[in-house]
Design an enzyme around this catalytic site. Sequence first.
Site: not given
Ligand code: NAD
Length: 254
Positions: A21-23, A85, A87, A109, A142-143, A146, A153
């Site tokens: 994923g993105r993160m 991370g 949410t 967090a 957000h983008h 999301k 947050t």
């Molecule tokens: P994303 O959709 O780009 O990536 C999520 C990834 O998780 C994908 O590659 C997906 O295939 C994978 N995934 C889904 N279900 C899964 C499972 N059962 N097992 C393993 N992998 C699985 O999303 P993102 O933008 O990377 O964000 C991910 C999460 O982090 C979201 O909940 C987002 O809100 C949160 N986030 C938190 C913070 C923070 O600072 N706490 C910052 C940014 C994003």
Amino acid sequence: MFSPFCQSPLVTRIIINGSKGRMGQALLACAGNHSGLQVVASIDVGDDLVSLMPQADAVIDFSHHDATATVASLCAAAGKALVIGTTGHNEMEKASIRAAAVKIPMVWASNYSTGVTTLFWLTRKAAEILGPSFDLEVLEMHHRLKKDAPSGTATTLLEILGDVRKVQLDEALRHGRQGIVGERTASEIGIHAIRGGDVVGDHTVIFAATGERVELTHKASSRDTFANGALRASGWVVGRPPGIYDMQDVLGLR
Ligand code: NAD
């Protein structure tokens, strides 16, 4: 490799869950900046966390809300620390995660940036100082991709405001406004989730009174800020007593 003088390892070995994923990609790109960390595995949907667990000291989870509780119970069973991370968890998922924290240390967090951790602190202070004559509204943007709303947050900001005002959030919250909603009540807290483009994450807390207004704003322009905070948290959490910590603990702001 363990130092004889402390319980945390000199090199913290981590598994990144949600790595496609993105993160996940930001975490992999930033991990090299942290000399005390080693990524031993990066996994995503369908991969087997259980078999990889013995190689790691901690798991970092940025995946999907329905995955985290399972990750937490696997970490608890294996005695590994966890950084969450992800949410958007529902109450049942949150309860399962809390149950796992009885056995292991975890940092949980809604936002890992130093700036937002400071915003949390400032929001509490401002709400305490300004008092009940100021109306409270939270805006987040957000983008367009999301999946959850309002953001984790924004939810933390609302929890801080609800705590200071001593109100039940499920009664006080106003999610957007539409139609003839009547005059604003003093006790309500407004929340507005905006989606569009590639916005990484903007949050504003508005304190509005008659004759003046205070606005606290944080704007993230890169996911690296969250990734670096979560990586730092993973090095910090290993060897701590079981329980739930947040970024204020990691940054020593308590
Ligand atoms: P994303 O959709 O780009 O990536 C999520 C990834 O998780 C994908 O590659 C997906 O295939 C994978 N995934 C889904 N279900 C899964 C499972 N059962 N097992 C393993 N992998 C699985 O999303 P993102 O933008 O990377 O964000 C991910 C999460 O982090 C979201 O909940 C987002 O809100 C949160 N986030 C938190 C913070 C923070 O600072 N706490 C910052 C940014 C994003």
